[in-house]
Design a protein around this motif. Sequence first.
Motif, PDB file in Angstrom:
ATOM      1  N   PRO A 134      15.214  21.858  31.495  1.00 23.39           N
ATOM      2  CA  PRO A 134      14.446  22.968  32.070  1.00 23.39           C
ATOM      3  C   PRO A 134      12.946  22.687  32.021  1.00 23.39           C
ATOM      4  O   PRO A 134      12.452  22.038  31.092  1.00 23.39           O
ATOM      5  CB  PRO A 134      14.794  24.154  31.155  1.00 23.39           C
ATOM      6  CG  PRO A 134      16.003  23.746  30.388  1.00 23.39           C
ATOM      7  CD  PRO A 134      15.985  22.263  30.306  1.00 23.39           C
ATOM      8  N   ILE A 135      12.241  23.205  33.005  1.00 25.52           N
ATOM      9  CA  ILE A 135      10.816  22.882  33.162  1.00 25.52           C
ATOM     10  C   ILE A 135       9.997  23.345  31.967  1.00 25.52           C
ATOM     11  O   ILE A 135       8.971  22.749  31.624  1.00 25.52           O
ATOM     12  CB  ILE A 135      10.285  23.461  34.493  1.00 25.52           C
ATOM     13  CG1 ILE A 135       8.966  22.788  34.870  1.00 25.52           C
ATOM     14  CG2 ILE A 135      10.139  24.969  34.432  1.00 25.52           C
ATOM     15  CD1 ILE A 135       8.661  22.838  36.334  1.00 25.52           C
ATOM     16  N   GLU A 136      10.471  24.401  31.259  1.00 27.83           N
ATOM     17  CA  GLU A 136       9.664  24.883  30.121  1.00 27.83           C
ATOM     18  C   GLU A 136       9.657  23.892  28.961  1.00 27.83           C
ATOM     19  O   GLU A 136       8.853  24.030  28.037  1.00 27.83           O
ATOM     20  CB  GLU A 136      10.137  26.263  29.649  1.00 27.83           C
ATOM     21  CG  GLU A 136      11.525  26.293  29.052  1.00 27.83           C
ATOM     22  CD  GLU A 136      12.571  26.776  30.046  1.00 27.83           C
ATOM     23  OE1 GLU A 136      12.418  26.490  31.262  1.00 27.83           O
ATOM     24  OE2 GLU A 136      13.539  27.432  29.621  1.00 27.83           O
ATOM     25  N   PHE A 137      10.541  22.899  29.012  1.00 26.07           N
ATOM     26  CA  PHE A 137      10.528  21.886  27.953  1.00 26.07           C
ATOM     27  C   PHE A 137       9.804  20.607  28.372  1.00 26.07           C
ATOM     28  O   PHE A 137       9.867  19.600  27.667  1.00 26.07           O
ATOM     29  CB  PHE A 137      11.951  21.585  27.491  1.00 26.07           C
ATOM     30  CG  PHE A 137      12.585  22.741  26.780  1.00 26.07           C
ATOM     31  CD1 PHE A 137      12.107  23.147  25.540  1.00 26.07           C
ATOM     32  CD2 PHE A 137      13.620  23.454  27.362  1.00 26.07           C
ATOM     33  CE1 PHE A 137      12.673  24.242  24.886  1.00 26.07           C
ATOM     34  CE2 PHE A 137      14.194  24.547  26.710  1.00 26.07           C
ATOM     35  CZ  PHE A 137      13.715  24.937  25.470  1.00 26.07           C
ATOM     36  N   GLN A 138       9.143  20.647  29.515  1.00 27.33           N
ATOM     37  CA  GLN A 138       8.321  19.496  29.876  1.00 27.33           C
ATOM     38  C   GLN A 138       7.070  19.464  28.999  1.00 27.33           C
ATOM     39  O   GLN A 138       6.559  20.495  28.570  1.00 27.33           O
ATOM     40  CB  GLN A 138       7.929  19.564  31.361  1.00 27.33           C
ATOM     41  CG  GLN A 138       9.108  19.254  32.267  1.00 27.33           C
ATOM     42  CD  GLN A 138       8.701  19.052  33.706  1.00 27.33           C
ATOM     43  OE1 GLN A 138       7.512  19.035  34.041  1.00 27.33           O
ATOM     44  NE2 GLN A 138       9.684  18.903  34.570  1.00 27.33           N
ATOM     45  N   LYS A 143       3.800  17.833  32.844  1.00 26.48           N
ATOM     46  CA  LYS A 143       3.320  18.924  33.709  1.00 26.48           C
ATOM     47  C   LYS A 143       2.098  18.479  34.506  1.00 26.48           C
ATOM     48  O   LYS A 143       1.909  18.895  35.637  1.00 26.48           O
ATOM     49  CB  LYS A 143       2.967  20.153  32.865  1.00 26.48           C
ATOM     50  CG  LYS A 143       4.200  20.893  32.362  1.00 26.48           C
ATOM     51  CD  LYS A 143       3.790  22.071  31.485  1.00 26.48           C
ATOM     52  CE  LYS A 143       5.034  22.771  30.950  1.00 26.48           C
ATOM     53  NZ  LYS A 143       4.722  23.615  29.778  1.00 26.48           N
ATOM     54  N   GLU A 154      -0.360  21.009  21.982  1.00 25.30           N
ATOM     55  CA  GLU A 154       0.842  21.078  22.832  1.00 25.30           C
ATOM     56  C   GLU A 154       2.053  20.492  22.103  1.00 25.30           C
ATOM     57  O   GLU A 154       3.165  21.009  22.204  1.00 25.30           O
ATOM     58  CB  GLU A 154       0.605  20.309  24.142  1.00 25.30           C
ATOM     59  CG  GLU A 154      -0.314  21.037  25.112  1.00 25.30           C
ATOM     60  CD  GLU A 154      -0.660  20.190  26.334  1.00 25.30           C
ATOM     61  OE1 GLU A 154      -0.983  20.774  27.378  1.00 25.30           O
ATOM     62  OE2 GLU A 154      -0.622  18.942  26.250  1.00 25.30           O
ATOM     63  N   GLU A 157       3.376  23.011  19.486  1.00 27.18           N
ATOM     64  CA  GLU A 157       4.021  24.165  20.135  1.00 27.18           C
ATOM     65  C   GLU A 157       5.366  23.731  20.735  1.00 27.18           C
ATOM     66  O   GLU A 157       6.390  24.413  20.581  1.00 27.18           O
ATOM     67  CB  GLU A 157       3.066  24.711  21.208  1.00 27.18           C
ATOM     68  CG  GLU A 157       3.491  26.018  21.830  1.00 27.18           C
ATOM     69  CD  GLU A 157       4.347  25.825  23.062  1.00 27.18           C
ATOM     70  OE1 GLU A 157       5.093  26.744  23.394  1.00 27.18           O
ATOM     71  OE2 GLU A 157       4.295  24.745  23.688  1.00 27.18           O
ATOM     72  N   TRP A 158       5.387  22.576  21.365  1.00 30.46           N
ATOM     73  CA  TRP A 158       6.613  22.027  21.997  1.00 30.46           C
ATOM     74  C   TRP A 158       7.658  21.708  20.920  1.00 30.46           C
ATOM     75  O   TRP A 158       8.848  21.987  21.090  1.00 30.46           O
ATOM     76  CB  TRP A 158       6.206  20.770  22.773  1.00 30.46           C
ATOM     77  CG  TRP A 158       7.289  20.034  23.482  1.00 30.46           C
ATOM     78  CD1 TRP A 158       7.709  20.239  24.768  1.00 30.46           C
ATOM     79  CD2 TRP A 158       8.062  18.944  22.973  1.00 30.46           C
ATOM     80  NE1 TRP A 158       8.703  19.342  25.074  1.00 30.46           N
ATOM     81  CE2 TRP A 158       8.947  18.534  23.991  1.00 30.46           C
ATOM     82  CE3 TRP A 158       8.111  18.264  21.750  1.00 30.46           C
ATOM     83  CZ2 TRP A 158       9.848  17.494  23.841  1.00 30.46           C
ATOM     84  CZ3 TRP A 158       9.010  17.225  21.594  1.00 30.46           C
ATOM     85  CH2 TRP A 158       9.867  16.850  22.629  1.00 30.46           C
ATOM     86  N   ARG A 161       9.437  24.789  19.828  1.00 31.71           N
ATOM     87  CA  ARG A 161      10.359  25.321  20.841  1.00 31.71           C
ATOM     88  C   ARG A 161      11.618  24.468  20.957  1.00 31.71           C
ATOM     89  O   ARG A 161      12.717  24.990  21.116  1.00 31.71           O
ATOM     90  CB  ARG A 161       9.654  25.436  22.193  1.00 31.71           C
ATOM     91  CG  ARG A 161       8.906  26.763  22.320  1.00 31.71           C
ATOM     92  CD  ARG A 161       8.468  27.043  23.741  1.00 31.71           C
ATOM     93  NE  ARG A 161       7.523  26.047  24.206  1.00 31.71           N
ATOM     94  CZ  ARG A 161       7.744  25.268  25.258  1.00 31.71           C
ATOM     95  NH1 ARG A 161       8.854  25.363  25.955  1.00 31.71           N
ATOM     96  NH2 ARG A 161       6.835  24.385  25.623  1.00 31.71           N
ATOM     97  N   ARG A 228      13.784  15.246  23.838  1.00 29.92           N
ATOM     98  CA  ARG A 228      14.255  16.373  24.651  1.00 29.92           C
ATOM     99  C   ARG A 228      15.679  16.121  25.158  1.00 29.92           C
ATOM    100  O   ARG A 228      16.533  17.004  25.108  1.00 29.92           O
ATOM    101  CB  ARG A 228      13.316  16.606  25.831  1.00 29.92           C
ATOM    102  CG  ARG A 228      13.781  17.734  26.741  1.00 29.92           C
ATOM    103  CD  ARG A 228      12.817  17.933  27.898  1.00 29.92           C
ATOM    104  NE  ARG A 228      12.696  16.731  28.698  1.00 29.92           N
ATOM    105  CZ  ARG A 228      11.571  16.350  29.302  1.00 29.92           C
ATOM    106  NH1 ARG A 228      10.491  17.077  29.217  1.00 29.92           N
ATOM    107  NH2 ARG A 228      11.544  15.237  30.008  1.00 29.92           N
TER     108      ARG A 228
END
Length: 560
Positions: A134-138, A143, A154, A157-158, A161, A228
């Motif tokens: 999913p794009i939110e895990f890029q 990005k 970043e 924070e990544w 998540r 990821r």
Amino acid sequence: MREWMVRSLRIVVMAAVAAVAATQIGALQDTKVTGLAVNPRDGYATITWKPVTGATEYHIERTPLDDAGKPTADGAISAVWRPNRQIRQQSPSFADAGFVPGRRYQWRVRAMMGTTAQEFSAPVAAMTRAPFGPIEFQTGFEKREGADYTTYDEEIEWTARIAKASPRVRIVPLGTTPQGRTMNLFVIGNPKPIATAAEISNGPAAGANCNVHGNEPSGREGCFMMIRELALSNDPWVVDILTRATILIVPSFNADGRANNTRGNSAGQDLNRDHGRITQPESQMFAAFLRDYTPEVMVDGHEFGNTNTCDLPFLWPRHSNTAPSVHNISKLGLVEGHLYSAGATDGWWGCPYPPPGIDGAQTFTRVTGLKNMVTTLVEARSSGGPTRPLENGNQPESRRRKAYSQLWSIRQAIAYHRAERPAIAKAIADGIEFQKANKGRIVFHGDWDIPAFPAPHPGDSPPPGGAPGPDQILDPPPCGYFLTEALYSAKLKDSGTLPEKLWTSPGERLAAHGVAVEKRNGGYFVPMVQPLRGLINILLDARTPPAPIVAAERVFDCGK
Ligand SMILES: [Zn+2]
């Protein structure tokens, strides 16, 4: 000119003579490339074709297309295949990379006969593979399509998540850098990671040290993408890997250096010259990680500023004290056996890394080999060079190619560990027995030779040999080293500008490495009869270049 340079020049001349002879035959035959195929992979596309008799090289043209398949710009030569590129030259392949993944492109290939271009092949169009998940895990890097690298904020924070989204991931903070950044370890397993370091150490484990030099960031980006996929994918390859082994990844060994874009850490120390003496907090945290988790296979990510070298120079543990079984499987198994071969299949150009001179460096690969681990350094070539002409310095096209080539390398190291784990485990066990026997010479500085492979090997020049001179050898070896209480416990002011409150003693550093120490009257005895035997004289003998942690007293009579 060094002898090895003469040798490689001779190979080039011989190849040129052979090419001219082949060209004369080829003139009678069809010289248009056929059999072109495009296989979209993670951030690259493997281009393959049937070889043309007499071709001296091939040019690969890439053209961006819109969704309807219409070109949105002129095509341009993105890749130049040369005969020294791979170990199976009869099956040419090229990992074209640098494009934005997830978009549509078209490729054509033409043979070159000397400087004369032959007719292009029929084109093949393909949708390239978009980043996984999913794009939110890029990451920030993805990005921004490689316009710049993922920042520390970043990353943190990544990391949180990913850990929240995947039960397979446990984040272990290894410690804090001098400037207050966290060095995280990703522990990944399926359906969840094994609970303790001790249990992981007793089982199969492989991984990556992604970023030691802060200004060589592509390995860190490759690691984020690998993490990821391991965290979120249900692909059978991923599930199989994680069901059979624990994957251990340290994305930011040198978080301060990355944030400041410097090679060294905030004290100015090159951390890849500090894996032995471990003068710096980062090096000590990482040594403790190796001690506690004992990964069996690791890659160490770098970038290399030689435009004429291959895509991915590799280098295995080569210090002369490395156990033969560990050296041999790292060289013949991991690098020459697996990475060169997989590179020939997927189109990445691997070669032996030329070490930058004799410096007695206490590097990742030298020291992990002395810790009985099967490892390699991987250096993404920092710019495109003559074989990737669309890359213009350190630009997004170049950054994307580097990051995806690092991702490929990490994936291959994990795949090698999965495929060859019994042989790897045996080589490590044999290495430990070799070290514990304390038989034969010890070497202060000297390396196993790095021969060209194959001949002509994939790469421009084999590195110089580093066999130890007589002054670098001690035979028979001591049975141990003795440190007085004062030597053992004194906090050392070491290289760089590390604040005094962060100074550490030889005793603390030996403990971080996991070196066994015995308390004796008036001090401490370090026996050579232990698994880290090959490292001990590096750490404790006055003769070690550039310097040991401290000069301890050699002991030859252990009262046997
Ligand atoms: Zn480096």
